[in-house]
Design a protein around this motif. Structure first.
Motif, PDB file in Angstrom:
ATOM      1  N   GLU A 144       0.620  -0.830  -0.369  1.00 39.91           N
ATOM      2  CA  GLU A 144       0.346  -0.504   0.232  1.00 39.91           C
ATOM      3  C   GLU A 144       0.453   1.077   0.130  1.00 39.91           C
ATOM      4  O   GLU A 144       0.296   2.261  -0.196  1.00 39.91           O
ATOM      5  CB  GLU A 144      -0.609  -0.118   1.028  1.00 39.91           C
ATOM      6  N   ARG A 145       2.231   1.385   0.529  1.00 40.18           N
ATOM      7  CA  ARG A 145       3.291   2.657   0.158  1.00 40.18           C
ATOM      8  C   ARG A 145       3.741   1.880  -0.745  1.00 40.18           C
ATOM      9  O   ARG A 145       5.402   2.580  -0.878  1.00 40.18           O
ATOM     10  CB  ARG A 145       3.964   2.500   1.843  1.00 40.18           C
ATOM     11  N   LEU A 146       3.547   1.135  -1.859  1.00 35.96           N
ATOM     12  CA  LEU A 146       4.719   0.992  -3.162  1.00 35.96           C
ATOM     13  C   LEU A 146       5.428   2.792  -3.131  1.00 35.96           C
ATOM     14  O   LEU A 146       6.253   2.009  -3.583  1.00 35.96           O
ATOM     15  CB  LEU A 146       4.061   0.513  -4.293  1.00 35.96           C
ATOM     16  N   GLU A 147       4.556   3.147  -3.566  1.00 37.72           N
ATOM     17  CA  GLU A 147       5.082   4.508  -4.267  1.00 37.72           C
ATOM     18  C   GLU A 147       6.485   5.472  -3.206  1.00 37.72           C
ATOM     19  O   GLU A 147       7.392   5.548  -4.086  1.00 37.72           O
ATOM     20  CB  GLU A 147       3.774   5.473  -5.198  1.00 37.72           C
ATOM     21  N   PHE A 148       5.955   5.280  -1.978  1.00 41.30           N
ATOM     22  CA  PHE A 148       7.182   6.066  -1.485  1.00 41.30           C
ATOM     23  C   PHE A 148       8.172   4.819  -0.725  1.00 41.30           C
ATOM     24  O   PHE A 148       9.570   5.870  -0.967  1.00 41.30           O
ATOM     25  CB  PHE A 148       6.667   5.660   0.345  1.00 41.30           C
ATOM     26  N   VAL A 149       8.181   3.621  -1.463  1.00 42.68           N
ATOM     27  CA  VAL A 149       9.099   3.155  -1.218  1.00 42.68           C
ATOM     28  C   VAL A 149      10.285   2.486  -1.974  1.00 42.68           C
ATOM     29  O   VAL A 149      11.348   3.001  -2.289  1.00 42.68           O
ATOM     30  CB  VAL A 149       8.611   1.261  -0.738  1.00 42.68           C
ATOM     31  N   GLN A 150       9.323   2.997  -3.625  1.00 42.66           N
ATOM     32  CA  GLN A 150      10.101   3.437  -5.067  1.00 42.66           C
ATOM     33  C   GLN A 150      10.373   5.009  -4.586  1.00 42.66           C
ATOM     34  O   GLN A 150      12.007   4.424  -5.139  1.00 42.66           O
ATOM     35  CB  GLN A 150       9.288   3.546  -6.364  1.00 42.66           C
ATOM     36  N   LYS A 151      10.662   5.667  -4.396  1.00 40.91           N
ATOM     37  CA  LYS A 151      10.637   7.140  -4.096  1.00 40.91           C
ATOM     38  C   LYS A 151      12.035   6.941  -2.992  1.00 40.91           C
ATOM     39  O   LYS A 151      12.855   7.682  -3.878  1.00 40.91           O
ATOM     40  CB  LYS A 151      10.187   7.768  -3.614  1.00 40.91           C
ATOM     41  N   LYS A 152      12.152   6.012  -2.625  1.00 40.58           N
ATOM     42  CA  LYS A 152      13.226   5.786  -1.259  1.00 40.58           C
ATOM     43  C   LYS A 152      14.310   5.270  -2.067  1.00 40.58           C
ATOM     44  O   LYS A 152      15.613   5.500  -1.787  1.00 40.58           O
ATOM     45  CB  LYS A 152      13.022   4.966  -0.007  1.00 40.58           C
ATOM     46  N   VAL A 153      13.751   3.691  -2.442  1.00 44.83           N
ATOM     47  CA  VAL A 153      15.106   2.806  -3.662  1.00 44.83           C
ATOM     48  C   VAL A 153      15.281   4.107  -4.716  1.00 44.83           C
ATOM     49  O   VAL A 153      16.808   4.014  -4.795  1.00 44.83           O
ATOM     50  CB  VAL A 153      13.865   1.897  -4.128  1.00 44.83           C
ATOM     51  N   GLN A 154      14.810   4.936  -5.023  1.00 42.51           N
ATOM     52  CA  GLN A 154      15.600   6.119  -6.007  1.00 42.51           C
ATOM     53  C   GLN A 154      15.918   6.763  -5.866  1.00 42.51           C
ATOM     54  O   GLN A 154      16.493   7.654  -6.349  1.00 42.51           O
ATOM     55  CB  GLN A 154      14.163   6.590  -7.598  1.00 42.51           C
ATOM     56  N   GLY A 155      16.114   7.493  -4.909  1.00 42.33           N
ATOM     57  CA  GLY A 155      17.111   8.608  -3.637  1.00 42.33           C
ATOM     58  C   GLY A 155      18.412   7.983  -3.562  1.00 42.33           C
ATOM     59  O   GLY A 155      19.183   7.955  -2.815  1.00 42.33           O
ATOM     60  N   LEU A 156      18.776   6.236  -4.144  1.00 38.50           N
ATOM     61  CA  LEU A 156      20.249   5.671  -3.224  1.00 38.50           C
ATOM     62  C   LEU A 156      21.286   6.205  -4.392  1.00 38.50           C
ATOM     63  O   LEU A 156      20.657   6.337  -5.476  1.00 38.50           O
ATOM     64  CB  LEU A 156      19.643   3.917  -3.381  1.00 38.50           C
ATOM     65  N   ASP A 157      22.279   6.457  -3.545  1.00 38.10           N
ATOM     66  CA  ASP A 157      22.764   7.735  -4.500  1.00 38.10           C
ATOM     67  C   ASP A 157      24.032   6.428  -5.493  1.00 38.10           C
ATOM     68  O   ASP A 157      24.468   7.206  -6.324  1.00 38.10           O
ATOM     69  CB  ASP A 157      24.462   7.837  -3.152  1.00 38.10           C
ATOM     70  N   SER A 158      23.673   4.993  -5.667  1.00 38.94           N
ATOM     71  CA  SER A 158      24.524   3.941  -6.401  1.00 38.94           C
ATOM     72  C   SER A 158      23.036   3.633  -7.507  1.00 38.94           C
ATOM     73  O   SER A 158      22.654   3.206  -6.836  1.00 38.94           O
ATOM     74  CB  SER A 158      25.044   3.210  -5.765  1.00 38.94           C
ATOM     75  N   LYS A 159      23.283   4.010  -8.711  1.00 38.13           N
ATOM     76  CA  LYS A 159      22.470   3.939  -9.499  1.00 38.13           C
ATOM     77  C   LYS A 159      22.337   2.570  -9.977  1.00 38.13           C
ATOM     78  O   LYS A 159      21.232   2.012 -10.185  1.00 38.13           O
ATOM     79  CB  LYS A 159      22.944   4.583 -11.159  1.00 38.13           C
ATOM     80  N   GLY A 207      31.538  -0.383  -4.333  1.00 42.51           N
ATOM     81  CA  GLY A 207      33.536  -0.609  -3.665  1.00 42.51           C
ATOM     82  C   GLY A 207      34.150  -1.869  -3.791  1.00 42.51           C
ATOM     83  O   GLY A 207      35.640  -1.642  -3.096  1.00 42.51           O
ATOM     84  N   THR A 208      32.716  -2.785  -3.902  1.00 41.90           N
ATOM     85  CA  THR A 208      33.292  -4.496  -2.919  1.00 41.90           C
ATOM     86  C   THR A 208      33.304  -5.007  -4.215  1.00 41.90           C
ATOM     87  O   THR A 208      32.260  -4.790  -5.162  1.00 41.90           O
ATOM     88  CB  THR A 208      32.626  -4.573  -2.304  1.00 41.90           C
TER      89      THR A 208
END
Length: 546
Positions: A328-343, A403-404
């Motif tokens: 039910e909070r899929l859009e929120f989780v998606q935004k958080k993932v898209q905010g990660l520094d690593s592509k 970096g591993t």
């Protein structure tokens, strides 16, 4: 031995706590029940305390081969009950086509509709509407749909056995139908799926014997009896899956009892009374359970119990430091993932999202859990505890993923999956996963996709240790690395729980010390593989049928 006994007592205490909580919750939702139902329930509670002994599946098959009627108990809210009959049908039908199926979930007056549906004259929706399935039964259709698919595949006739009236009247009515079926086709074996309270020897089976003047052999298979589970757990610390009360009475134990009460809670809270129910949506139900409506509290409860049982010494503030999100909070989780520094990590976790996987977003305390079954919550609770302990070592997921080398990522994912599955196995000792022989079977299966075969081959290379871990993952992307690690982590945790955890304190300590050292180096991992999967036995292991 003393430490091992103490560990078993801690596990038993954890499981009893969960059992008591869920059973009490389920009974409170049930409300007032009839005196007849109370009587039937007490009869079963007394029956399941009878002496029993473990037995092999071949013993059950021998009883079935000598029987005309075979009863299997159904706990209506629990899909495992019907799945076991499906598994049994597949085994029996391969060797003998002389079976028919009698089911409680359809009223006998709808027999013509059953025949029409099996003959392909009705669509699934038309069939459900014509028998008024929702009004007459109400338990999820997804639990029973496959019986009709199997019936079409193996040319098995299905008979409705239900009628209106009290419990005793329904037993007597079903007995008359079974007697008619047997007299009409005495060479056919009748498989019967009926409510667990009805199949005690003095109820439906006895009424059937009366109708047939005793001229019939029967096998009774109960399922997931509470007292049987605790008897086994208290005396042996094991998970025997099949026990025998007598030569024709058995109990199939494929789940701890609290799981069926979880299903009962879910049914009462979500499926029992749905004023907006729509038959078109109903036939598409997945049947996924939720632990109950308060997932956050349950997550904390399970994590706290695991922390205490495994003596991890995390504080309450450590355990409660998380956020839990579902579909039910899929859009929120998606935004958080898209905010990660690593592509690379963005792409990876978005793929996990589309694959309906549970995970924690690196660098955050946010967990994603698509649906809240007790297995999923226990798995994620184990992952949560593991990552909190990692942070106590002044390390983070980023240290393992950015970096591993790829083999470092593999070992990190593997240990995390190990801890998650091991934790869920503590909560549900009957949980199963693919083992070595299952990998081989999938590889030989022509229906297995090329991609899945690639993952399985990588798994076998890791398990067989013919190539160094440092070399196996050269050129392997992060998603494939994760999928291999997940399978290996599950397999190792399953073998560890079944073969070592309850029996060998020294090896248990070696495994846990390696797991919680947080040194994701190939040499330590390869030693761990050899401890958990002895070279003499791991190739023979496969997932149990039930």
């Amino acid at each position: 031995m003393g430490a091992q006994k103490s560990k078993n007592l801690e596990l038993g205490k954890l499981q009893k706590t969960i059992y008591s909580n869920l059973k009490s919750k389920a009974e409170s939702l049930e409300g007032t029940v009839s005196k007849e139902l109370i009587s039937y329930r007490k009869d079963q509670e007394l029956y399941e305390k009878k002496p029993f002994s473990p037995c092999k599946f071949e013993t059950l098959l021998k009883s079935i081969n000598h029987s005309h009627i075979i009863y299997l108990g159904d706990f209506h809210t629990f899909d495992q009950s019907s799945r076991n009959l499906q598994r049994l049908i597949k085994v029996l039908a391969k060797n003998n086509s002389g079976y028919v199926l009698g089911v409680e979930f359809i009223h006998q007056k709808n027999q013509q509709m059953i025949d029409s549906f099996l003959a392909g004259q009705l669509t699934e929706l038309e069939f459900l509407e014509s028998i008024q399935y929702r009004e007459s039964w109400r338990f999820p259709w997804t639990y029973y749909r496959q019986f009709f698919e199997l019936a079409k595949k193996y040319k098995i006739k299905i008979y409705g056995l239900n009628t209106d009236g009290n419990l005793k009247k329904r037993d007597r009515f079903a007995a008359k139908i079974l007697a008619k079926i047997h007299k009409k086709a005495p060479d056919k074996k009748i498989l019967v799926l009926f409510g667990e309270y009805h199949i005690l020897p003095d109820k439906l089976p006895n009424d059937t014997l009366v109708e047939l003047n005793g001229n019939v052999h029967q096998t009774i298979i109960h399922q997931n009896l509470d007292s049987v589970y605790w008897n086994i757990a208290n005396t042996k610390g094991g998970t025997d899956r099949l026990v025998k009360f007598s030569n024709n009475e058995f109990a199939l134990q494929t789940s701890p009892p609290w799981i069926k009460y979880e299903s009962m809670i879910y049914w009462f809270e979500h499926l029992g009374e749905d004023p907006e129910f729509d038959i078109h949506e109903f036939i598409m139900e997945t049947g996924v359970f939720t632990f109950n409506s308060n997932a956050m509290d349950n997550f904390v409860f399970i994590a706290d119990q695991l922390n205490s049982t495994l003596k991890l010494e995390l504080s309450s503030s450590d355990i409660e430091d998380f956020n839990l999100y579902d579909h039910e909070r899929l859009e929120f989780v998606q935004k958080k993932v898209q905010g990660l520094d690593s592509k690379t990590l963005q792409s990876f976790y978005l793929k996990l999202l589309t694959r309906n996987r549970s995970f924690r977003i690196p660098g955050t305390k946010n967990y994603y859990c698509p649906s809240y079954s007790i297995n999923r919550l226990a798995y994620l609770a184990g992952v949560h505890l593991y990552l909190q302990l990692l942070h106590k070592q002044q390390k983070s997921e980023d240290d393992c993923l950015i970096g591993t080398r790829q083999y470092t990522k593999f070992i990190f994912f593997c240990y995390q999956s190990f801890m998650g599955y091991f934790s869920s196995k503590i909560i549900n000792p009957y949980r199963k996963c693919d083992r070595y022989q299952d990998f081989l079977k999938c590889l030989r299966n022509k229906k297995t996709s090329a991609y899945d075969k690639k993952i399985l081959r990588l798994c076998l290379r890791v398990i067989d240790s013919k190539t160094k871990t440092t070399d196996i993952f050269n050129g392997v992307n992060i998603l494939d690395t994760f999928l291999v690690a997940r399978k290996i982590g599950y397999l190792m945790a399953d073998d560890f729980f079944e073969e070592i955890f309850h029996r060998d304190h020294q090896k248990t300590q070696i495994v846990l010390d390696t797991l919680f050292s947080f040194k994701f180096c190939p040499e330590e991992f390869e030693k761990l593989i050899h401890v958990i999967l002895p070279r003499t036995s791991y190739r023979k292991a496969k997932k149990t049928l039930f």
